[in-house]
Structures are given as C-alpha cells and as structure tokens.
Design a protein around this motif. Structure first.
Motif, PDB file in Angstrom:
ATOM      1  N   UNK A 113       0.825  -1.214   0.000  1.00  0.00           N
ATOM      2  CA  UNK A 113       0.000   0.000   0.000  1.00  0.00           C
ATOM      3  C   UNK A 113       0.861   1.266   0.000  1.00  0.00           C
ATOM      4  N   UNK A 114       0.339   2.295  -0.657  1.00  0.00           N
ATOM      5  CA  UNK A 114       0.929   3.633  -0.603  1.00  0.00           C
ATOM      6  C   UNK A 114       0.390   4.321   0.649  1.00  0.00           C
TER       7      UNK A 114
ATOM      8  N   UNK B  83      -5.100  13.111  -4.970  1.00  0.00           N
ATOM      9  CA  UNK B  83      -3.938  12.213  -4.978  1.00  0.00           C
ATOM     10  C   UNK B  83      -4.394  10.757  -5.024  1.00  0.00           C
ATOM     11  N   UNK B  84      -5.427  10.427  -4.244  1.00  0.00           N
ATOM     12  CA  UNK B  84      -5.950   9.053  -4.275  1.00  0.00           C
ATOM     13  C   UNK B  84      -6.485   8.711  -5.659  1.00  0.00           C
ATOM     14  N   UNK B  85      -7.227   9.619  -6.275  1.00  0.00           N
ATOM     15  CA  UNK B  85      -7.748   9.360  -7.629  1.00  0.00           C
ATOM     16  C   UNK B  85      -6.605   9.140  -8.617  1.00  0.00           C
ATOM     17  N   UNK B  86      -5.564   9.951  -8.502  1.00  0.00           N
ATOM     18  CA  UNK B  86      -4.396   9.807  -9.389  1.00  0.00           C
ATOM     19  C   UNK B  86      -3.788   8.408  -9.234  1.00  0.00           C
ATOM     20  N   UNK B  87      -3.526   8.016  -8.001  1.00  0.00           N
ATOM     21  CA  UNK B  87      -2.914   6.708  -7.750  1.00  0.00           C
ATOM     22  C   UNK B  87      -3.858   5.572  -8.121  1.00  0.00           C
ATOM     23  N   UNK B  88      -5.151   5.748  -7.861  1.00  0.00           N
ATOM     24  CA  UNK B  88      -6.120   4.714  -8.238  1.00  0.00           C
ATOM     25  C   UNK B  88      -6.072   4.483  -9.748  1.00  0.00           C
TER      26      UNK B  88
END
Length: 184
Positions: A98-99, A135-140
């Motif tokens: 996990x990040x 940031x979560x959307x980018x990584x997702x």
C-alpha cells in the motif's frame, strides 16, 4: 525497492512535534541527553512532521499540509515504512502493498491533543480533503486501485490486528473514511 500498489492508507499525524518528543525514540540517550549522538538542544524546536518521520525511521509517500499543499515523501511506488503491523483482506504487512498519505493535524500537538483533534469535526481543512481525494484518484488510476482499498490506518491496523489498546487511531473520525471513499 518498488512495490505493486494494491491500496492506499490514509494516516494523520501532528504537523509539528516538540523537540522533547525525540526522547520517545530508542536512539535517545538519557545519560547524555543526545539523540543519535547530537545534543538534543541542537535540534530545531518544534520539529516538522517530515523531519519527525526521518528521525523515527518511518516514511510515507506524501504529506498534506493544513492549507492543502502536497509535500512529496518517498518516490511512488517505492516501499515506505508507514503501516506497521497491518492487514487488509488476505494481505498483511501492508508496507509491501500500500501507498501512504499523512494528513497533517495543524499546530504543535502532544499525543492527547492529537487524539482529541482527530476526533473533532473540522480538524482537516476542505483543502486537505480535496488534495487527498485528488492524490488518491491519481494513484487509483495509475495502479488500478479500487476505492474499497483506500483505507484509514485504524481500519487496517486497529486493536483487532495489534491487540487490545495497541491499535492505531488515525486518521480519526474527523475524516469519515466511508464518505471519503464515496467521493472517490
């Protein structure tokens, strides 16, 4: 070492720590009042969260300041030391999977102040929340991570994992993780 991210852990920590907090760490020498051989009074006071993690030998992929600024940490997708003893589904040792993001709680806080703040609505600014969502959307998107795999530290490293009274409390009820996931 790079990981193949399977999820994201949202953490929270104080934006600043009093210099004396270095005494909590095992490398503090009580007899000489030194940390890693350096006199304690030579460290800045207060210590910013980014430096605190370095001194703690911990790491995350980024911090979100109270004004919503992103402060990069470990290079994504390098492994970071942020989850400790942790479980999600059939995965354990989530540092390997996990990040991690740290939402910074404004100001200089001792532990009880921090715990109170993360349980208080409004502790995290709307700018912090928006940056975290982005940031979560980018990584997702980059790593094909499901919104169900975006979790609070307490959800994967609570008392059920670490033992009674030893579980993580962050990010706290001030960040409603169900609502956060719903907005992803």
């Amino acid at each position: 070492m790079a990981i193949e991210p399977k999820g994201i852990i949202v953490h929270s920590m104080s934006e600043y720590f009093e210099r004396d907090a270095l005494k909590w760490l095992s490398r503090y020498n009580k007899e000489t009042n030194t940390f890693d051989g350096t006199p304690l009074d030579q460290y800045p006071n207060p210590i910013h969260a980014t430096d605190w993690l370095v001194h703690s030998r911990l790491s995350v992929h980024g911090f979100i300041s109270p004004n919503g600024d992103w402060i990069a940490g470990r290079t994504v997708p390098e492994k970071a030391a942020h989850a400790g003893k942790s479980v999600f589904g059939n995965l354990s040792g989530l540092n390997n999977h996990f990040l991690g993001i740290e939402m910074l709680v404004p100001g200089v806080n001792n532990y009880s102040q921090f715990i109170n703040k993360i349980a208080t609505p409004g502790t995290f600014s709307s700018a912090q929340r928006e940056t975290a969502l982005a940031k979560c959307r980018e990584w997702m998107g980059n790593y094909n991570i499901s919104s169900n795999a975006v979790v609070g530290h307490s959800e994967v490293s609570g008392d059920d994992v670490r033992g009674p009274g030893k579980g993580k409390k962050d990010p706290g009820s001030s960040l409603d993780m169900d609502a956060f996931r719903g907005d992803l």
